[in-house]
Design an enzyme around this catalytic site. Sequence first.
Site, PDB file in Angstrom:
ATOM      1  N   GLU A 223      -1.537 -22.637  46.796  1.00 41.61           N
ATOM      2  CA  GLU A 223      -0.099 -22.362  46.844  1.00 41.61           C
ATOM      3  C   GLU A 223       0.671 -23.635  47.194  1.00 41.61           C
ATOM      4  O   GLU A 223       1.818 -23.809  46.789  1.00 41.61           O
ATOM      5  CB  GLU A 223       0.183 -21.218  47.831  1.00 41.61           C
ATOM      6  CG  GLU A 223      -0.235 -19.877  47.229  1.00 41.61           C
ATOM      7  CD  GLU A 223      -0.621 -18.809  48.223  1.00 41.61           C
ATOM      8  OE1 GLU A 223      -0.382 -18.981  49.434  1.00 41.61           O
ATOM      9  OE2 GLU A 223      -1.202 -17.793  47.784  1.00 41.61           O
TER      10      GLU A 223
ATOM     11  N   GLY B 216      -4.241 -12.876  45.641  1.00 39.50           N
ATOM     12  CA  GLY B 216      -3.131 -11.937  45.714  1.00 39.50           C
ATOM     13  C   GLY B 216      -3.010 -11.033  44.501  1.00 39.50           C
ATOM     14  O   GLY B 216      -1.980 -10.384  44.301  1.00 39.50           O
TER      15      GLY B 216
ATOM     16  N   GLU C 247     -11.391 -20.830  46.127  1.00 36.21           N
ATOM     17  CA  GLU C 247     -10.408 -19.764  45.888  1.00 36.21           C
ATOM     18  C   GLU C 247      -9.888 -19.871  44.449  1.00 36.21           C
ATOM     19  O   GLU C 247      -8.955 -20.648  44.183  1.00 36.21           O
ATOM     20  CB  GLU C 247      -9.227 -19.907  46.852  1.00 36.21           C
ATOM     21  CG  GLU C 247      -9.606 -19.831  48.311  1.00 36.21           C
ATOM     22  CD  GLU C 247      -8.420 -19.416  49.172  1.00 36.21           C
ATOM     23  OE1 GLU C 247      -8.554 -18.398  49.863  1.00 36.21           O
ATOM     24  OE2 GLU C 247      -7.369 -20.073  49.144  1.00 36.21           O
TER      25      GLU C 247
ATOM     26  N   SER D  64      -8.437 -12.112  47.022  1.00 32.68           N
ATOM     27  CA  SER D  64      -8.488 -10.645  47.011  1.00 32.68           C
ATOM     28  C   SER D  64      -9.711 -10.081  47.734  1.00 32.68           C
ATOM     29  O   SER D  64     -10.266  -9.063  47.327  1.00 32.68           O
ATOM     30  CB  SER D  64      -8.411 -10.110  45.578  1.00 32.68           C
ATOM     31  OG  SER D  64      -7.175 -10.469  44.986  1.00 32.68           O
TER      32      SER D  64
ATOM     33  N   ASN E 150      -5.881 -16.154  56.587  1.00 31.23           N
ATOM     34  CA  ASN E 150      -4.703 -16.957  56.270  1.00 31.23           C
ATOM     35  C   ASN E 150      -3.515 -15.996  56.180  1.00 31.23           C
ATOM     36  O   ASN E 150      -3.400 -15.255  55.206  1.00 31.23           O
ATOM     37  CB  ASN E 150      -4.929 -17.692  54.941  1.00 31.23           C
ATOM     38  CG  ASN E 150      -3.706 -18.467  54.491  1.00 31.23           C
ATOM     39  OD1 ASN E 150      -2.717 -18.565  55.219  1.00 31.23           O
ATOM     40  ND2 ASN E 150      -3.765 -19.025  53.290  1.00 31.23           N
ATOM     41  N   TRP E 151      -2.690 -16.031  57.204  1.00 26.45           N
ATOM     42  CA  TRP E 151      -1.563 -15.091  57.242  1.00 26.45           C
ATOM     43  C   TRP E 151      -0.419 -15.513  56.324  1.00 26.45           C
ATOM     44  O   TRP E 151       0.554 -14.781  56.164  1.00 26.45           O
ATOM     45  CB  TRP E 151      -1.057 -14.942  58.687  1.00 26.45           C
ATOM     46  CG  TRP E 151      -1.999 -14.172  59.578  1.00 26.45           C
ATOM     47  CD1 TRP E 151      -3.200 -13.613  59.222  1.00 26.45           C
ATOM     48  CD2 TRP E 151      -1.817 -13.874  60.971  1.00 26.45           C
ATOM     49  NE1 TRP E 151      -3.765 -12.992  60.313  1.00 26.45           N
ATOM     50  CE2 TRP E 151      -2.941 -13.135  61.398  1.00 26.45           C
ATOM     51  CE3 TRP E 151      -0.815 -14.159  61.906  1.00 26.45           C
ATOM     52  CZ2 TRP E 151      -3.091 -12.677  62.717  1.00 26.45           C
ATOM     53  CZ3 TRP E 151      -0.953 -13.722  63.208  1.00 26.45           C
ATOM     54  CH2 TRP E 151      -2.088 -12.976  63.598  1.00 26.45           C
ATOM     55  N   LYS E 152      -0.511 -16.726  55.781  1.00 21.44           N
ATOM     56  CA  LYS E 152       0.536 -17.242  54.883  1.00 21.44           C
ATOM     57  C   LYS E 152       1.919 -17.112  55.546  1.00 21.44           C
ATOM     58  O   LYS E 152       2.019 -17.269  56.758  1.00 21.44           O
ATOM     59  CB  LYS E 152       0.449 -16.541  53.521  1.00 21.44           C
ATOM     60  CG  LYS E 152      -0.969 -16.655  52.929  1.00 21.44           C
ATOM     61  CD  LYS E 152      -1.058 -16.296  51.470  1.00 21.44           C
ATOM     62  CE  LYS E 152      -2.495 -16.466  50.997  1.00 21.44           C
ATOM     63  NZ  LYS E 152      -2.671 -16.203  49.574  1.00 21.44           N
TER      64      LYS E 152
ATOM     65  N   GLY F 276      -6.689 -13.507  52.691  1.00 23.23           N
ATOM     66  CA  GLY F 276      -5.234 -13.551  52.722  1.00 23.23           C
ATOM     67  C   GLY F 276      -4.652 -12.216  53.162  1.00 23.23           C
ATOM     68  O   GLY F 276      -4.658 -11.871  54.338  1.00 23.23           O
ATOM     69  N   GLY F 277      -4.180 -11.435  52.199  1.00 25.86           N
ATOM     70  CA  GLY F 277      -3.483 -10.182  52.495  1.00 25.86           C
ATOM     71  C   GLY F 277      -4.215  -9.271  53.467  1.00 25.86           C
ATOM     72  O   GLY F 277      -3.605  -8.714  54.394  1.00 25.86           O
TER      73      GLY F 277
ATOM     74  N   HIS G  98      -4.437 -25.828  49.999  1.00 28.84           N
ATOM     75  CA  HIS G  98      -4.361 -24.468  49.447  1.00 28.84           C
ATOM     76  C   HIS G  98      -3.660 -24.511  48.084  1.00 28.84           C
ATOM     77  O   HIS G  98      -2.722 -25.282  47.891  1.00 28.84           O
ATOM     78  CB  HIS G  98      -3.618 -23.537  50.415  1.00 28.84           C
ATOM     79  CG  HIS G  98      -3.781 -22.092  50.059  1.00 28.84           C
ATOM     80  ND1 HIS G  98      -3.066 -21.495  49.038  1.00 28.84           N
ATOM     81  CD2 HIS G  98      -4.592 -21.131  50.553  1.00 28.84           C
ATOM     82  CE1 HIS G  98      -3.441 -20.232  48.933  1.00 28.84           C
ATOM     83  NE2 HIS G  98      -4.363 -19.979  49.839  1.00 28.84           N
TER      84      HIS G  98
END
Length: 288
Positions: free
Chosen positions: A103, A193, A187, A231, A9-11, A252-253, A101
């Site tokens: 977010e 994050g 998640e 993470s 997930n590149w967000k 994610g990151g 998600h």
Amino acid sequence: MRTVIIAGNWKMNTTPADAGELAREIARRTRIDGVVRILCPPFVCLDVVRAALASPEVASPAGSGVWVGAQNVHHALAGAYTGEIAAPMLVGLADWVIVGHSERRRDAGETDAQIAAKLANAWNAGIRPILCVGEVLADREAGQAEAVVQGQVRGALAGASIPSAATTSSGGPDGAAGLPWLTIAYEPVWAIGTGRNARGSDAAAMAAAIRRVLDDLGIESSTIPILYGGSVTSANIDEFLAEPAIDGALVGGASLKVDEMAGIVARAGLTAQARAAVRHGASDAPRP
Ligand code: 13P
């Protein structure tokens, strides 16, 4: 046997100018049998990523093997929703979509009813959703983590008409036959994050709690892949893949870093091999 899936997930990262090259590099460095790889760039990069993954340098001779997913889809099919993207608009651009998600639950106030409608719209468009669920830290500290997550699963899936496994969508790297029409990503919000991942055993316990609700809803839980997200890195992915209840990760990151993705998918490949070998009764399987 459930599919092993690594989704990135590149967000809100990458631009149409750089997303294609990142996707190409990840595709090149993660060619491993048995792992379904999915990249979810921002909407405006879907087209360029899809084209990059189809380019001869990564796609020949058998295709890049990497699927493209969107990060969201609207709960309505069309209308006066400025700035939003509906499921029919994603056809031909994305084969998967992240739904619910945390977010978006937090920033866009997404409700269970909206999330249920998003799932239905995705299925009707032939797009495979990854449903995200997860508790906030206060829920966990109050001993309510399972109840909260089970409520999210129920809210999104009670009454859902999930396409049958035999239904295929068009497109995708190797054809979609056999891929799940529902994937769930657990998640925990406090792990996203933060660099503070959940323990593998906690993720597995939550996966079991999720499967109990699925069975309760009449959804054959043993066929539904459950991913962990929060993470995830190449250094901690093994902790999750060691749990038979966990079928991969929503990253994610680390999914923006080619070396990290190469490491994560390599570990997932060992897990996929080991699980396939167990299924075939072999005793000399490589351990994940
Ligand atoms: P991080 O891997 O950056 O914690 O993000 C997880 C996530 O939210 C994936 O959807």
